[in-house]
Design an enzyme around this catalytic site. Structure first.
Site, PDB file in Angstrom:
ATOM      1  N   ASP A  85       0.845  -1.195   0.000  1.00  0.00           N
ATOM      2  CA  ASP A  85       0.000   0.000   0.000  1.00  0.00           C
ATOM      3  C   ASP A  85       0.883   1.249   0.000  1.00  0.00           C
ATOM      4  O   ASP A  85       1.742   1.404   0.859  1.00  0.00           O
ATOM      5  CB  ASP A  85      -0.893  -0.021   1.249  1.00  0.00           C
ATOM      6  CG  ASP A  85      -2.044   0.957   1.171  1.00  0.00           C
ATOM      7  OD1 ASP A  85      -2.397   1.400   0.061  1.00  0.00           O
ATOM      8  OD2 ASP A  85      -2.611   1.283   2.238  1.00  0.00           O
ATOM      9  N   HIS A  86       0.681   2.117  -0.975  1.00  0.00           N
ATOM     10  CA  HIS A  86       1.442   3.371  -1.092  1.00  0.00           C
ATOM     11  C   HIS A  86       2.949   3.126  -1.146  1.00  0.00           C
ATOM     12  O   HIS A  86       3.719   3.702  -0.369  1.00  0.00           O
ATOM     13  CB  HIS A  86       1.096   4.335   0.049  1.00  0.00           C
ATOM     14  CG  HIS A  86      -0.279   4.905  -0.055  1.00  0.00           C
ATOM     15  ND1 HIS A  86      -0.590   5.966  -0.887  1.00  0.00           N
ATOM     16  CD2 HIS A  86      -1.437   4.547   0.537  1.00  0.00           C
ATOM     17  CE1 HIS A  86      -1.875   6.237  -0.785  1.00  0.00           C
ATOM     18  NE2 HIS A  86      -2.414   5.372   0.068  1.00  0.00           N
ATOM     19  N   GLY A 184      -7.829   8.132   7.275  1.00  0.00           N
ATOM     20  CA  GLY A 184      -8.109   8.461   8.668  1.00  0.00           C
ATOM     21  C   GLY A 184      -9.545   8.926   8.847  1.00  0.00           C
ATOM     22  O   GLY A 184     -10.336   8.956   7.900  1.00  0.00           O
ATOM     23  N   GLY A 212      -9.382   5.463   1.809  1.00  0.00           N
ATOM     24  CA  GLY A 212     -10.097   6.124   2.897  1.00  0.00           C
ATOM     25  C   GLY A 212     -11.529   5.648   3.019  1.00  0.00           C
ATOM     26  O   GLY A 212     -12.461   6.443   3.131  1.00  0.00           O
ATOM     27  N   THR A 214     -13.061   4.209   5.436  1.00  0.00           N
ATOM     28  CA  THR A 214     -13.674   4.324   6.762  1.00  0.00           C
ATOM     29  C   THR A 214     -14.524   5.583   6.846  1.00  0.00           C
ATOM     30  O   THR A 214     -14.069   6.672   6.485  1.00  0.00           O
ATOM     31  CB  THR A 214     -12.584   4.377   7.854  1.00  0.00           C
ATOM     32  OG1 THR A 214     -11.884   3.138   7.859  1.00  0.00           O
ATOM     33  CG2 THR A 214     -13.190   4.627   9.225  1.00  0.00           C
TER      34      THR A 214
END
Length: 287
Positions: A85-86, A184, A212, A214
């Protein structure tokens, strides 16, 4: 079942109108919970591993070995991909691939477009030669993801024409355009750019990735899937449920010191969170 790349699972998800969740690993309990959830739900799953999480867990090879051992212990039969990831550089992507990762993200979003394309093309050429899938990003997704911090003011919506050019010139397997999501917890309500999302999906045809995941309302998640998103990333929500469980146990029994007594409930909370997301994304029973 051996580890697989993301390519086929995302193409199938896009064609059938659901999304596969990427759930990030942070330690042993996260890895156990996510694999158990995937097998119980009969859902394909992507195990996201940031560079920081890999360092914490002992390195890329440690992560791969742990995942493969748990898959054998749990008799996992669903498709599982381990995804960087990233990824911050070509070298980091190659380290992950050499350690057995079956998918990588090269994040060149902070570079000018031409540099992003050149870097992504280099990673794609090397990864595809060994059957590893590649994700790229354009525009900057706000918030903090491990070592990467992007202020909301700096976050930029991806430009459709630039997205089309990057995808056509690099041959990536999936693509994460910045469209208003953040890493976040959200400050206020999420504001996803659905018009631009639909345009990019129609122009490019590749499975899109929503970072993102969430805190995005279910209705918006369903709409994003309708507009071409076949991969949705979730980490914060699992972390929050895990931390809540640990606090609850230790508040009730502050004398506890055996980590299994509080990390076990944390693992259960992560598993419950992941199962809920798999059902929301529509990937349950799709393996």
């Amino acid at each position: 079942m051996p580890l697989v790349s993301m390519k086929e699972m995302l193409e199938k998800a896009k064609a059938e109108g659901y999304a596969v969740g990427q759930f990030n690993l942070n330690n042993l309990e996260f890895t156990q919970a996510i694999l158990q959830a995937a097998e119980e739900e009969k859902s394909p799953v992507i195990l996201g591993v940031s560079e920081g999480a890999a360092r914490y867990m002992g390195g890329f090879k440690t992560v791969t070995t742990l995942v493969e051992a748990l898959m054998e212990e749990y008799n996992v039969t669903v498709p599982v991909a381990i995804h960087l990831d990233h990824g911050s550089s070509f070298d980091k992507c190659m380290q992950a691939i050499n350690a057995g990762f079956t998918s990588v993200m090269i994040d060149g979003s902070h570079y000018p477009l031409d540099e992003n394309i050149a870097l992504t093309s280099k990673v794609v050429e090397a990864a595809h030669a060994v059957g590893v899938s590649v994700e790229a990003e354009l525009g900057r997704i706000g918030g903090q993801e491990d070592d990467i911090i992007v202020d909301d003011a700096e976050a930029a919506y991806a430009i459709p024409e630039e997205c089309e050019r990057l995808i056509n010139e690099t041959g990536v397997d999936c693509f994460a355009p910045a469209l208003g999501s953040v890493h976040g917890p959200y400050k206020g309500e999420p504001n996803l750019g659905f018009d631009r999302m639909e345009t990019i999906s129609k122009m490019t045809g590749v499975p899109l990735v929503l970072h993102g995941g969430t805190g995005i309302p279910t209705a918006d998640v369903k709409k994003a899937i309708k507009f071409g998103h076949a991969k949705i990333n979730v980490n914060t929500e699992s972390q929050l449920s895990s931390a809540k469980a640990v606090r609850s146990v230790l508040e009730e029994k502050p004398e506890l010191y055996d980590p299994r007594k509080y990390m076990g409930p944390a693992r259960d909370a992560i598993k419950e969170t992941v199962i809920g997301k798999m059902r929301e994304f529509g990937s349950s029973k799709k393996a």
